[in-house]
Design a protein around this motif. Structure first.
Motif, PDB file in Angstrom:
ATOM      1  N   CYS A 228      32.749 186.003 -32.793  1.00  0.00           N
ATOM      2  CA  CYS A 228      31.573 185.125 -32.838  1.00  0.00           C
ATOM      3  C   CYS A 228      31.189 184.676 -31.439  1.00  0.00           C
ATOM      4  CB  CYS A 228      31.898 183.929 -33.720  1.00  0.00           C
ATOM      5  SG  CYS A 228      30.570 182.761 -33.905  1.00  0.00           S
ATOM      6  N   ASN A 229      32.190 184.410 -30.618  1.00  0.00           N
ATOM      7  CA  ASN A 229      31.954 183.939 -29.256  1.00  0.00           C
ATOM      8  C   ASN A 229      31.388 185.039 -28.367  1.00  0.00           C
ATOM      9  OD1 ASN A 229      31.949 182.192 -27.103  1.00  0.00           O
ATOM     10  ND2 ASN A 229      34.139 182.338 -26.728  1.00  0.00           N
ATOM     11  N   GLU A 230      31.901 186.269 -28.509  1.00  0.00           N
ATOM     12  CA  GLU A 230      31.486 187.358 -27.630  1.00  0.00           C
ATOM     13  C   GLU A 230      30.238 188.102 -28.113  1.00  0.00           C
ATOM     14  OE1 GLU A 230      34.527 189.874 -26.122  1.00  0.00           O
ATOM     15  OE2 GLU A 230      35.995 188.265 -26.068  1.00  0.00           O
ATOM     16  N   TYR A 231      30.042 188.146 -29.430  1.00  0.00           N
ATOM     17  CA  TYR A 231      28.907 188.862 -30.008  1.00  0.00           C
ATOM     18  C   TYR A 231      28.194 187.977 -31.035  1.00  0.00           C
ATOM     19  CZ  TYR A 231      31.562 192.752 -28.072  1.00  0.00           C
ATOM     20  OH  TYR A 231      32.258 193.574 -27.233  1.00  0.00           O
TER      21      TYR A 231
ATOM     22  N   ALA B 126      35.684 174.532 -30.213  1.00  0.00           N
ATOM     23  CA  ALA B 126      36.474 175.690 -29.797  1.00  0.00           C
ATOM     24  C   ALA B 126      35.871 176.411 -28.599  1.00  0.00           C
ATOM     25  CB  ALA B 126      36.624 176.666 -30.967  1.00  0.00           C
ATOM     26  N   THR B 127      34.560 176.312 -28.438  1.00  0.00           N
ATOM     27  CA  THR B 127      33.910 177.071 -27.365  1.00  0.00           C
ATOM     28  C   THR B 127      33.491 176.202 -26.184  1.00  0.00           C
ATOM     29  OG1 THR B 127      31.744 176.864 -28.453  1.00  0.00           O
ATOM     30  CG2 THR B 127      33.067 178.830 -28.954  1.00  0.00           C
ATOM     31  N   THR B 128      33.659 174.898 -26.288  1.00  0.00           N
ATOM     32  CA  THR B 128      33.293 174.010 -25.186  1.00  0.00           C
ATOM     33  C   THR B 128      34.366 174.077 -24.108  1.00  0.00           C
ATOM     34  OG1 THR B 128      32.075 172.518 -26.632  1.00  0.00           O
ATOM     35  CG2 THR B 128      32.789 171.617 -24.530  1.00  0.00           C
ATOM     36  N   ASN B 129      33.929 174.243 -22.858  1.00  0.00           N
ATOM     37  CA  ASN B 129      34.867 174.253 -21.744  1.00  0.00           C
ATOM     38  C   ASN B 129      34.208 173.623 -20.525  1.00  0.00           C
ATOM     39  OD1 ASN B 129      33.374 176.263 -20.274  1.00  0.00           O
ATOM     40  ND2 ASN B 129      34.244 177.811 -21.626  1.00  0.00           N
ATOM     41  N   ASP B 130      34.971 173.474 -19.480  1.00  0.00           N
ATOM     42  CA  ASP B 130      34.468 172.806 -18.280  1.00  0.00           C
ATOM     43  C   ASP B 130      33.394 173.605 -17.563  1.00  0.00           C
ATOM     44  OD1 ASP B 130      36.185 170.713 -18.752  1.00  0.00           O
ATOM     45  OD2 ASP B 130      37.761 171.485 -17.441  1.00  0.00           O
ATOM     46  N   ASP B 131      33.461 174.937 -17.651  1.00  0.00           N
ATOM     47  CA  ASP B 131      32.504 175.766 -16.929  1.00  0.00           C
ATOM     48  C   ASP B 131      31.119 175.769 -17.576  1.00  0.00           C
ATOM     49  OD1 ASP B 131      34.472 176.466 -15.112  1.00  0.00           O
ATOM     50  OD2 ASP B 131      35.073 178.236 -16.272  1.00  0.00           O
ATOM     51  N   TYR B 132      31.094 175.875 -18.905  1.00  0.00           N
ATOM     52  CA  TYR B 132      29.809 176.025 -19.584  1.00  0.00           C
ATOM     53  C   TYR B 132      29.468 174.883 -20.523  1.00  0.00           C
ATOM     54  CZ  TYR B 132      30.467 180.773 -17.926  1.00  0.00           C
ATOM     55  OH  TYR B 132      30.684 181.874 -17.144  1.00  0.00           O
ATOM     56  N   GLY B 133      30.347 173.926 -20.690  1.00  0.00           N
ATOM     57  CA  GLY B 133      30.095 172.839 -21.623  1.00  0.00           C
ATOM     58  C   GLY B 133      29.985 173.383 -23.031  1.00  0.00           C
ATOM     59  N   ASP B 134      28.974 172.947 -23.772  1.00  0.00           N
ATOM     60  CA  ASP B 134      28.804 173.430 -25.144  1.00  0.00           C
ATOM     61  C   ASP B 134      27.687 174.463 -25.235  1.00  0.00           C
ATOM     62  OD1 ASP B 134      26.648 171.770 -24.712  1.00  0.00           O
ATOM     63  OD2 ASP B 134      26.911 170.590 -26.528  1.00  0.00           O
TER      64      ASP B 134
END
Length: 164
Positions: free
Chosen positions: A3-6, A36-44
Motif C-alpha cells: 500500500c505504501n509503495e504502490y 504507520a507511514t508518518t515519519n520525520d522526513d515526509y510527515g503524513d
C-alpha cells in the motif's frame, strides 16, 4: 508495505461489495495507515497521498462543470484525515463506489468538499446500522447457544449418584 509503495495499484485492488465486507476487512484504518507511514522526513504525506488518490479517483468520475480545485482537494484531504481516521481504506472505496452509483443523490454541475463530507456522513449512518445488525445477530447466536447448552446445575443433577 504494498500500500505504501504502490498506493494507486493497491487502491484499485480493493473490492468491497457491501458494508459488512468493510467491517470484516483485515485492511487497516486510515488512522493506522497514517501512523504507520508518518515519519520525520515526509510527515503524513503518504496518508495524504492515499486520500488524494481516493478523492481524485472519485472526482474524476463525474463530469460536472464545477469540479474541485487543488486547494479544495487538499482541504478535503486534511478534513478526512482529521475526522474519519477510524474508517478503513475499504470503507472509502465502498463509499466512493456508492457515490458513483448515485446512492447519495445526483450531482448537479458541482462537486466540492461539502458534498464529499456529506457522502461520508451518509455512509457512516449505513455503517452504524450494519454494525448494529451484525452485533444483534451475534448476540442472538450466543443466546441460542446458551439455550441449547445445559446449565451446570442440569449436568450435576444428571450425574448425581445415589449415596447412602
Amino acid at each position: 508495505m504494498i500500500c505504501n509503495e504502490y498506493p494507486v495499484e493497491f487502491y484499485a485492488t480493493l473490492k468491497p461489495t457491501n458494508v459488512t465486507d468493510c467491517i470484516n476487512s483485515p485492511i487497516c484504518t486510515l488512522g493506522a495507515f497514517k501512523r504507520a507511514t508518518t515519519n520525520d522526513d515526509y510527515g503524513d504525506m503518504t496518508a495524504k497521498a492515499m486520500v488524494l488518490i481516493m478523492l481524485t479517483d472519485c472526482v474524476s468520475f463525474f463530469n460536472v462543470g464545477k469540479t474541485m480545485t487543488e486547494p479544495q482537494l487538499a482541504q478535503t484531504t486534511d478534513l478526512i484525515l482529521d475526522n474519519y481516521g477510524f474508517l478503513k481504506l475499504d470503507d472509502f472505496k465502498l463509499l466512493f463506489t456508492y457515490a458513483k452509483k448515485g446512492f447519495y443523490g445526483k450531482l448537479y454541475d458541482c462537486i466540492d468538499g461539502n458534498v464529499i463530507l456529506c457522502w461520508i456522513e451518509s455512509y457512516l449512518i449505513d455503517r452504524m446500522k450494519t454494525g448494529e445488525e451484525m452485533s444483534s445477530q451475534d448476540h442472538d447466536k450466543v443466546r441460542s447457544n446458551e439455550k441449547e447448552s445445559k446449565s451446570f446445575m442440569d449436568i450435576s443433577i444428571e450425574h448425581k449418584t445415589d449415596r447412602p
